[in-house]
Design a protein around this motif. Structure first.
Motif, PDB file in Angstrom:
ATOM      1  N   LYS A  50       0.841  -1.193   0.000  1.00 52.03           N
ATOM      2  CA  LYS A  50       0.000   0.000   0.000  1.00 52.03           C
ATOM      3  C   LYS A  50       0.877   1.244   0.000  1.00 52.03           C
ATOM      4  O   LYS A  50       1.780   1.381   0.833  1.00 52.03           O
ATOM      5  CB  LYS A  50      -0.906  -0.009   1.235  1.00 52.03           C
ATOM      6  CG  LYS A  50      -1.893   1.138   1.312  1.00 52.03           C
ATOM      7  CD  LYS A  50      -3.067   0.939   0.388  1.00 52.03           C
ATOM      8  CE  LYS A  50      -4.148   1.989   0.631  1.00 52.03           C
ATOM      9  NZ  LYS A  50      -5.291   1.824  -0.270  1.00 52.03           N
TER      10      LYS A  50
ATOM     11  N   PRO B 272      -5.528   5.618  -2.853  1.00 50.39           N
ATOM     12  CA  PRO B 272      -6.928   5.423  -2.453  1.00 50.39           C
ATOM     13  C   PRO B 272      -7.194   3.979  -2.073  1.00 50.39           C
ATOM     14  O   PRO B 272      -6.344   3.099  -2.252  1.00 50.39           O
ATOM     15  CB  PRO B 272      -7.706   5.820  -3.708  1.00 50.39           C
ATOM     16  CG  PRO B 272      -6.746   5.622  -4.831  1.00 50.39           C
ATOM     17  CD  PRO B 272      -5.386   5.950  -4.277  1.00 50.39           C
ATOM     18  N   LYS B 273      -8.372   3.742  -1.549  1.00 50.61           N
ATOM     19  CA  LYS B 273      -8.745   2.397  -1.122  1.00 50.61           C
ATOM     20  C   LYS B 273      -8.554   1.423  -2.277  1.00 50.61           C
ATOM     21  O   LYS B 273      -9.032   1.630  -3.380  1.00 50.61           O
ATOM     22  CB  LYS B 273     -10.206   2.386  -0.673  1.00 50.61           C
ATOM     23  CG  LYS B 273     -10.661   1.062  -0.084  1.00 50.61           C
ATOM     24  CD  LYS B 273     -12.094   1.170   0.433  1.00 50.61           C
ATOM     25  CE  LYS B 273     -12.556  -0.160   1.028  1.00 50.61           C
ATOM     26  NZ  LYS B 273     -13.947  -0.066   1.543  1.00 50.61           N
ATOM     27  N   ARG B 274      -7.820   0.346  -1.973  1.00 50.84           N
ATOM     28  CA  ARG B 274      -7.512  -0.628  -3.021  1.00 50.84           C
ATOM     29  C   ARG B 274      -8.575  -1.720  -3.031  1.00 50.84           C
ATOM     30  O   ARG B 274      -8.363  -2.839  -2.584  1.00 50.84           O
ATOM     31  CB  ARG B 274      -6.129  -1.231  -2.811  1.00 50.84           C
ATOM     32  CG  ARG B 274      -5.632  -1.996  -4.021  1.00 50.84           C
ATOM     33  CD  ARG B 274      -4.267  -2.600  -3.778  1.00 50.84           C
ATOM     34  NE  ARG B 274      -3.214  -1.612  -3.658  1.00 50.84           N
ATOM     35  CZ  ARG B 274      -1.934  -1.926  -3.468  1.00 50.84           C
ATOM     36  NH1 ARG B 274      -1.552  -3.177  -3.368  1.00 50.84           N
ATOM     37  NH2 ARG B 274      -1.034  -0.962  -3.357  1.00 50.84           N
ATOM     38  N   ALA B 275      -9.721  -1.377  -3.554  1.00 45.38           N
ATOM     39  CA  ALA B 275     -10.823  -2.323  -3.675  1.00 45.38           C
ATOM     40  C   ALA B 275     -11.672  -1.911  -4.861  1.00 45.38           C
ATOM     41  O   ALA B 275     -11.930  -0.719  -5.072  1.00 45.38           O
ATOM     42  CB  ALA B 275     -11.672  -2.353  -2.409  1.00 45.38           C
TER      43      ALA B 275
ATOM     44  N   ALA C 128     -17.109  -2.300  -3.004  1.00 44.81           N
ATOM     45  CA  ALA C 128     -17.539  -1.240  -2.087  1.00 44.81           C
ATOM     46  C   ALA C 128     -19.024  -0.938  -2.238  1.00 44.81           C
ATOM     47  O   ALA C 128     -19.684  -0.534  -1.285  1.00 44.81           O
ATOM     48  CB  ALA C 128     -16.720   0.025  -2.331  1.00 44.81           C
TER      49      ALA C 128
END
Length: 408
Positions: free
Chosen positions: A320, A325-328, A333
């Motif tokens: 990371k 940003p959010k790694r999804a 989400a």
């Protein structure tokens, strides 16, 4: 004189290279034998070494031809000729490997004898593994995008590069896309070069929002994806003159910008490229003449960041990053995104066939799909690839949406 069914000893630039099983078919549809592959790389060695020479290379090997299993070989074989150079690459995972560094036509012939079709060099020279000398713009079309649109996006790339004082050198990828290479001064780290590539991708998207995207997640893409992450450390792309594992023995062909407007990627194959090379030489012959500065492109990156555009997602196996940003995937989400997995395959062609079979099985739903709704994800392990097929049903009316098949 040895026949094609015997081991063949070649004299290449003052060095001997033994070719084993020279008559072995590697690309049956195009009738390409191992000896044909060797002869090809020797014929275009000047250009191929301009693209891959002096760089640590991942070898993509097809010991049983393109119809059999293949693998990415990062570690150089323990048994190798004395003249073959290696360099120790350290990966983000913490592991390391001694990779082949080709410098001589005989090195290319030796690699081809290992059924190495594709040359995948790192964007660094063996004498400085921490500072790339090449920024790589990879234009990757989503399914259904035709060649003219990819060329349009390449022209936008050229305009953006010119506006920040850079010259790009285009080549066909040997598959469906286009690569634009920029030789740069060896002053910046991998992270800085990747950040510059991200800034370029976002600017291309801003100028041509209907044609191009910088969105990392496939379910958000449309048109042509400008893959900034090809500049992350440990990522490689097929180099100039690399043969690709395609039935027509297609190769990654350097072209001029003028030629790009008129050419068809199918024009460039293992059989046609040597004649072309002999007739016109290498369109990228001057690529190393003047390494360029990334300063203005990094200034664009700083302006984008000041406007609220921070980092973008990294590939999944990287640590990371600060500010990432959010790694999804958005579908994870958001529970309301109707995304289903329909198949897994070992080959891209098999994955594409599976997607077509799903559409044939569900014609009413398929009638509502847009090209970008069919997601064929290339899942890369440490030494191999497999493909996941997903369908985004967002554009399909709820009453027509098939259920996700049971997991394989």
């Amino acid at each position: 004189m040895a026949t094609l069914n015997d081991d063949t000893l070649l004299q290449i630039g003052g060095r001997e290279v033994l070719i084993t099983h020279p008559a072995k078919l590697l690309i049956p549809e195009a009738k390409v034998t191992k000896l044909d592959l060797v002869n090809y790389y020797v014929a275009v060695a000047e250009g191929a070494l301009r693209g891959a020479g002096g760089r640590p290379c991942v070898m993509v090997r097809y010991p049983d031809g393109i119809g059999g299993e293949f693998f990415f070989q990062k570690r150089a074989p323990a048994k190798r000729p004395d003249g073959v150079e290696v360099s120790t690459i350290r990966f983000p995972s913490g592991r390391s490997a001694e990779e082949v560094v080709p410098r001589h036509p005989a090195d290319l012939a030796w690699m081809a004898n290992l059924a190495c079709l594709e040359l995948h060099p790192h964007p660094v020279r063996a004498d400085d593994l921490d500072h790339p000398d090449e920024l790589r713009v990879d234009l990757d079309p989503v399914p259904g995008v035709a060649w003219p649109q990819i060329r349009q996006v390449a022209r936008v790339v050229r305009e953006v590069l010119a506006d920040v004082g850079l010259t790009g050198w285009p080549k066909t990828s040997g598959s469906r896309g286009i690569h634009v290479l920029v030789r740069i001064q060896r002053r910046w780290t991998f992270d800085e070069v990747r950040r510059a590539a991200l800034a370029l991708a976002r600017e291309v998207e801003r100028r041509a929002p209907e044609l191009a995207t910088s969105a990392w997640w496939k379910e958000e893409r449309h048109g042509v994806f400008v893959d900034y992450n090809q500049n992350a450390k440990d990522r490689t792309v097929s180099s100039a003159y690399s043969v690709r594992a395609k039935p027509d023995a297609r190769v990654s062909a350097p072209v001029s910008w003028e030629e790009l407007d008129a050419c068809d990627p199918a024009d460039f194959t293992l059989w046609t490229m040597p004649r072309r090379f002999q007739a016109i030489g290498d369109p990228h012959a001057a690529i190393d003449a003047q390494p360029q500065s990334l300063e203005r492109l990094l200034e664009l990156s700083a302006r984008q960041e000041a406007e609220g555009q921070g980092d973008a997602p990294w590939p999944p196996h990287y640590r990371k990053a600060a500010g990432e940003p959010k790694r999804a995937a958005p579908s994870k989400a958001r529970r309301d995104v109707p995304l289903i997995e329909v198949a897994r395959a070992d080959r891209e062609a098999e994955a594409s066939a599976a997607a077509e079979a799903w559409k044939a099985q569900h014609p009413k739903a398929a009638a509502h799909l847009e090209p970008a709704d069919v997601l064929i994800d290339r899942m890369r392990g440490s030494s191999s690839l497999w493909y996941r097929v997903r369908i985004n049903l967002t554009h399909v009316p709820p009453a027509l949406r098939p259920r996700s098949p049971k997991a394989p």
